[in-house]
Scaffold this active site. Structure first.
Site, PDB file in Angstrom:
ATOM      1  N   ASN A  27       0.831  -1.191   0.000  1.00  0.00           N
ATOM      2  CA  ASN A  27       0.000   0.000   0.000  1.00  0.00           C
ATOM      3  C   ASN A  27       0.875   1.254   0.000  1.00  0.00           C
ATOM      4  O   ASN A  27       1.858   1.319   0.745  1.00  0.00           O
ATOM      5  CB  ASN A  27      -0.911   0.016   1.231  1.00  0.00           C
ATOM      6  CG  ASN A  27      -2.132  -0.864   1.035  1.00  0.00           C
ATOM      7  OD1 ASN A  27      -2.347  -1.397  -0.046  1.00  0.00           O
ATOM      8  ND2 ASN A  27      -2.922  -1.022   2.078  1.00  0.00           N
ATOM      9  N   SER A  49       0.510   3.947   1.448  1.00  0.00           N
ATOM     10  CA  SER A  49       0.631   4.537   2.783  1.00  0.00           C
ATOM     11  C   SER A  49       1.868   4.004   3.505  1.00  0.00           C
ATOM     12  O   SER A  49       2.534   4.742   4.246  1.00  0.00           O
ATOM     13  CB  SER A  49      -0.623   4.226   3.614  1.00  0.00           C
ATOM     14  OG  SER A  49      -0.811   2.827   3.747  1.00  0.00           O
ATOM     15  N   HIS A  90     -12.380   0.172   6.157  1.00  0.00           N
ATOM     16  CA  HIS A  90     -12.625  -1.272   6.066  1.00  0.00           C
ATOM     17  C   HIS A  90     -13.477  -1.740   7.240  1.00  0.00           C
ATOM     18  O   HIS A  90     -13.383  -1.201   8.342  1.00  0.00           O
ATOM     19  CB  HIS A  90     -11.302  -2.037   6.067  1.00  0.00           C
ATOM     20  CG  HIS A  90     -10.334  -1.570   5.023  1.00  0.00           C
ATOM     21  ND1 HIS A  90     -10.686  -1.447   3.699  1.00  0.00           N
ATOM     22  CD2 HIS A  90      -9.031  -1.204   5.106  1.00  0.00           C
ATOM     23  CE1 HIS A  90      -9.652  -1.016   3.010  1.00  0.00           C
ATOM     24  NE2 HIS A  90      -8.641  -0.860   3.841  1.00  0.00           N
TER      25      HIS A  90
END
Length: 360
Positions: free
Chosen positions: A194, A196, A330
């Site tokens: 990811n 991030s 999520h």
């Protein structure tokens, strides 16, 4: 004067009676330990009640999850084929999961799946770094292990079992050093990253890049899957990751880009089945991908609660740290509930707790 004297004679007994009642009332309160408490303690009591309610909710979710989980799992071939056929017809992972020169030709537009913004046109420079063909082809692996990063993997001794799978998928560049190898193994065929994480651990690859390249060595010759086209801010850092590996001559990892069209199809597929989170987690995306390319799918590290299912002892969020996931994006317990249904139907197998030693 006589009237005043008479009035006082009547009031005096009343005053004495009231005083006596007041003293008796306070003596009663003292003996029964119900003297009013200072107001500063009230918030503490309220906080404790709220905490207990939270614990009760978690316990209900855990109990519900364990009701649908069976350690004596049995594969149901008909259910597996039915679900896999439906998933493939809706999402087409084999041909669409990865952005390639075939499904994204020069001059076409890439539409971000996570936000509405101007489409990204495929220039010659971008086209040149896209995979020439789908890395999965038409091959089907016999057994696949999708390894989440849940704290349930700590002290699980599942490393050997995970390594025995033909194709191993890992999520978000997890650590695989000697401290964790016994529990999570080290074999890797595909690992996601990811953006991030690239920002948090490697300064978005705007500074020294060698630490990033060296951190990828444990994954060997694996596919590095980057969601470059989910959001606009993901694109520059994902491209820097690609160019970093190219500049450093790293021939082990092959960077590829997750296709936003596939993600849109997959999100719609799960929404139609009652999953209303903003977007699927990396774990659910990889489990879904595995169901299309693997004959037998095993999930490890997917338990979303902070209590162990076997003895309710506290466990960390990840097997390597206790950092919380983004709950506003999520919905891990809800996703796990959907995966448990597939486990119960014999479509996939979820592993909870310790693994038994395998013997070759």
């Amino acid at each position: 004067m006589r009237v005043m004297r008479t009035l006082m004679l009547w009031l005096l007994p009343v005053i004495l009676l009231c005083s006596f009642c007041s003293v008796a009332f306070w003596i009663f309160l003292s003996n029964n330990n119900v003297i009013p408490q200072p107001s500063s303690r009230i918030p503490q009591k309220s906080s404790e009640t709220k905490s207990c309610k939270g614990c009760s909710k978690d316990n209900v979710l855990i109990a519900k999850a364990l009701e649908n989980y069976s350690h004596k799992w049995k594969r149901h071939e008909a259910n597996f084929k039915k679900f896999r056929s439906l998933l493939s017809s809706k999402c087409h992972a084999v041909s669409k999961a990865v952005v390639t020169q075939n499904n994204t030709p020069l001059g076409s537009n890439v539409i971000y799946d996570g936000e509405r913004r101007k489409p990204l046109q495929v220039t010659q420079a971008l086209f040149n770094i896209l995979a020439k063909e789908q890395p999965f082809g038409n091959a089907t692996w016999e057994s696949c292990a999708v390894v989440g990063n849940g704290g349930i993997l700590a002290n699980s001794s599942c490393g050997e079992e995970i390594n025995s799978a033909q194709f191993v998928i890992r999520c978000n560049l997890p650590p695989l050093d000697n401290r964790y190898e016994k529990d999570v193994g080290n074999k890797t065929n595909l690992v996601t990253a990811n953006p991030s994480i690239l920002h948090e651990k490697y300064s978005g690859l705007m500074e020294r890049r060698r630490p990033f390249v060296e951190s990828l060595r444990p994954y060997g010759q694996a596919l590095l899957l980057l969601p470059a086209f989910s959001y606009g801010h993901n694109t520059p850092v994902s491209l820097r990751a690609f160019y970093t590996l190219e500049d450093f001559g790293s021939n082990n990892l092959l960077p590829i880009f997750l296709n936003p069209e596939y993600l849109r199809r997959l999100s719609k597929f799960w929404r139609e089945r009652g999953l209303n989170s903003v977007r699927p987690s990396t774990g659910l995306i990889m489990a879904s991908l595995a169901l299309e390319i693997c004959s037998n799918v095993h999930l490890y590290g997917f338990w979303p609660f902070n209590k162990h299912p076997n003895d309710s002892r506290p466990i960390t969020n990840h097997y390597y740290d206790d950092r919380e996931s983004k709950k506003n994006v999520h919905s891990m317990p809800t996703e796990f509930e959907h995966l448990l249904k597939l486990h119960k139907q014999g479509v996939i197998r979820i592993h909870l707790g310790e693994c038994q030693p395998t013997h070759s």
